[in-house]
Write an enzyme that holds these catalytic residues in place. Structure first.
Site, PDB file in Angstrom:
ATOM      1  N   CYS A   1       0.831  -1.203   0.000  1.00  0.00           N
ATOM      2  CA  CYS A   1       0.000   0.000   0.000  1.00  0.00           C
ATOM      3  C   CYS A   1       0.873   1.264   0.000  1.00  0.00           C
ATOM      4  CB  CYS A   1      -1.004  -0.035   1.136  1.00  0.00           C
ATOM      5  SG  CYS A   1      -2.371   1.148   0.911  1.00  0.00           S
TER       6      CYS A   1
ATOM      7  N   HIS B   1      -3.907  -5.267   0.322  1.00  0.00           N
ATOM      8  CA  HIS B   1      -3.458  -5.592   1.682  1.00  0.00           C
ATOM      9  C   HIS B   1      -3.585  -7.090   1.976  1.00  0.00           C
ATOM     10  CE1 HIS B   1      -2.742  -1.653   3.523  1.00  0.00           C
ATOM     11  NE2 HIS B   1      -3.736  -1.198   2.779  1.00  0.00           N
TER      12      HIS B   1
ATOM     13  N   GLU C   1      -1.916  -8.617   4.098  1.00  0.00           N
ATOM     14  CA  GLU C   1      -1.549  -8.804   5.510  1.00  0.00           C
ATOM     15  C   GLU C   1      -2.698  -8.558   6.475  1.00  0.00           C
ATOM     16  OE1 GLU C   1      -1.469  -4.363   5.526  1.00  0.00           O
ATOM     17  OE2 GLU C   1      -1.426  -5.984   4.065  1.00  0.00           O
TER      18      GLU C   1
END
Length: 229
Positions: free
Chosen positions: A88, A170, A172
């Site tokens: 990001c 994202h 994660e």
């Protein structure tokens, strides 16, 4: 892999599923406050630098000094043979360090979104959690791996001594973190017809599948980033 150097805001060090997997394959994971970067390389050739996201904008003039220092650190690390992975905001910083740029996008991307991919190994279609309003422009040396109608979603670069890889999405993010982000963007989400609570529930319901996708993607990224030419 010896050490992973995680560059993050001092107030937000949530590396989620990606850092969870990196802790299993690296000898040590250490956090570095991005406000303290000086432009010098992080780590050694057997290490990895991970750039996490941020509430900041890489094109915000008020952040120019911090952005310049982080971009210089990225360039110095790559030139020293240390691979870099960005997520990001980290992807936007990586793009800038390699000669690209970033800007405010046409609209917020939020929720679980599929990606059009040219490389299903390093940029699988997902769906991946998204929560951002900024877009990066790929550097001239980088290969765009995936995109949505808003902009690029992943790039890979082999122009320096070490490899670089970045994702705008994202992989994660865990449900609790995503919920905090989405509620902070509830008004902007409403403006594009998205209910924040609905996408929060969607991300929570997909947690198990998202975690497995993230683990597979992290393994693929590490394998590619640490491959010797």
């Amino acid at each position: 892999m010896q050490n992973v150097w995680v560059v993050a805001d001092d107030t937000d060090r949530e590396g989620g599923y990606v850092v969870e997997r990196l802790r299993e394959v690296a000898q040590r994971v250490s956090y570095v406050d991005r406000d303290e970067l000086t432009g010098e390389a992080l780590g050694a050739a057997d290490d990895l630098v991970l750039l996490l996201g941020s509430v900041r904008s890489a094109h915000d003039p008020a952040q120019a000094a911090v952005v310049e220092a982080e971009a210089a650190t990225i360039g110095a690390s790559l030139d020293a043979g240390v691979p870099v992975l960005g997520i990001c905001y980290g992807a936007q910083l990586l793009a800038r360090a390699l000669g690209g740029t970033s800007y405010r996008g046409p609209r917020l991307e939020i929720g679980l979104i599929e990606v059009e991919t040219d490389d299903p190994t390093l940029c699988p279609p997902g769906p991946w959690a998204q929560s951002h309003s900024d877009v990066f422009v790929a550097p001239p040396t980088s290969r765009v791996l995936g995109r949505t109608d808003v902009g690029p979603q992943a790039i890979a670069d082999t122009s320096r001594a070490a490899r670089a890889l970045a994702w705008q999405f994202h992989p994660e993010v865990v449900p609790t973190t995503f919920a905090r982000w989405a509620r902070g963007d509830a008004e902007a989400a409403r403006a594009i017809g998205v209910d924040a609570e609905a996408v929060i529930a969607e991300v929570a319901a997909a947690a198990s599948a998202s975690r497995e996708r993230a683990r597979l993607l992290t393994d693929a990224a590490v394998s590619w980033l640490t491959a010797r030419a």
